[in-house]
Design an enzyme around this catalytic site. Structure first.
Site, short mmCIF file in Angstrom:
data_model
loop_
_atom_site.label_atom_id
_atom_site.label_comp_id
_atom_site.label_asym_id
_atom_site.label_seq_id
_atom_site.Cartn_x
_atom_site.Cartn_y
_atom_site.Cartn_z
N LYS A 50 0.82 -1.21 0.00
CA LYS A 50 0.00 0.00 0.00
C LYS A 50 0.86 1.26 0.00
CE LYS A 50 -1.98 3.40 2.26
NZ LYS A 50 -1.52 4.24 3.36
N ASP B 285 -6.15 0.84 0.61
CA ASP B 285 -6.08 1.01 2.06
C ASP B 285 -7.41 0.59 2.65
OD1 ASP B 285 -8.00 2.99 1.79
OD2 ASP B 285 -6.51 4.53 1.51
#
Length: 217
Positions: A121, A139
């Site tokens: 991420k 996320d």
DNA sequence: CTCCCGATAT
DNA sequence: ATATCAGGAG
């Protein structure tokens, strides 16, 4: 599951709701962005900005993080959760930047993910924001919104969510899509109390339908 | 899967 | 009181 066309519609609605969706982590170069995103794990960006406002005045370059004790760095980021691991990761990361990258932040996702505390991420966020590489960082918001709307399945892993989005969204819209979904999730389709009654996507949202039925009973 | 972990909203 | 916050590593 939503069709490609329905997903297109969702994204258009999100654009209308949040036309100025963009990253909110304050930074002035790729190095500061890496630090900020690393700090933002399990923590709001608002709090990260509060901490980095002072942090970035004190620490400008990788060397600066290595020239203080671990305890001092921990104190400087203490108000952020997970501060001990984050402090260690920052120091490891800075050491690698100096050893292998001439003190600069590498630009590809693959190289970024090798850095301590930088996972998929974070690498996607840095590649996308700092280096304009097309990427969809999944996320907590992107994952929740994708699953509620029915863009992907509830059981999908974050990688599966990312792959689905990359498959169904044009490459040149990956970065904006990422930001729109985050804003949509953060300010409207919130984790705790999503605003389903006023949601323009309620009709095609499986989770929204479910929640509205519950609310009536 | 668990652990790391303080600040904040509800 | 408790869930949640721009997750990652072991």
């Amino acid at each position: 599951m939503l069709t490609k066309k329905q997903i297109r519609y969702c994204l258009d609605v999100m654009e209308e709701m949040f036309p100025n969706a963009e990253g909110e982590l304050v930074h002035s170069n790729p190095f500061e962005l890496v630090i900020a995103v690393l700090l933002s794990a399990q923590c709001t960006d608002k709090l990260v900005n509060k901490v980095t406002a002072n942090l970035f005045k004190k620490y400008k370059k990788p060397e600066d993080y290595l020239n203080v004790t671990l305890e001092e760095l921990e104190q400087d980021i203490k108000s952020i959760g997970l501060y001990r691991t984050k402090a260690k990761n920052i120091r490891k990361l800075c050491q690698v930047l100096l050893d292998n990258y001439n003190g600069e932040v590498p630009q590809t996702k693959e190289e970024l993910m090798k850095l301590a505390g930088v996972g998929r991420k974070t690498a996607n966020v840095v590649a996308s924001i700092a280096f304009n590489e097309p990427a969809i960082a999944v996320d907590t918001h992107v994952e929740r919104v994708s699953k509620r709307l029915g863009i992907c399945r509830w059981k999908d892993s974050v990688i599966q969510v990312e792959e689905t989005l990359m498959r169904k969204v044009p490459r040149d819209e990956w970065s904006v899509t990422h930001h729109r979904m985050i804003f949509f999730g953060r300010y409207h389709c919130k984790a705790r109390n999503p605003n389903c009654p006023e949601c323009p996507l309620l009709e095609l949202c499986r989770e929204g339908q479910k929640r509205m039925k519950k609310a009536i009973m």
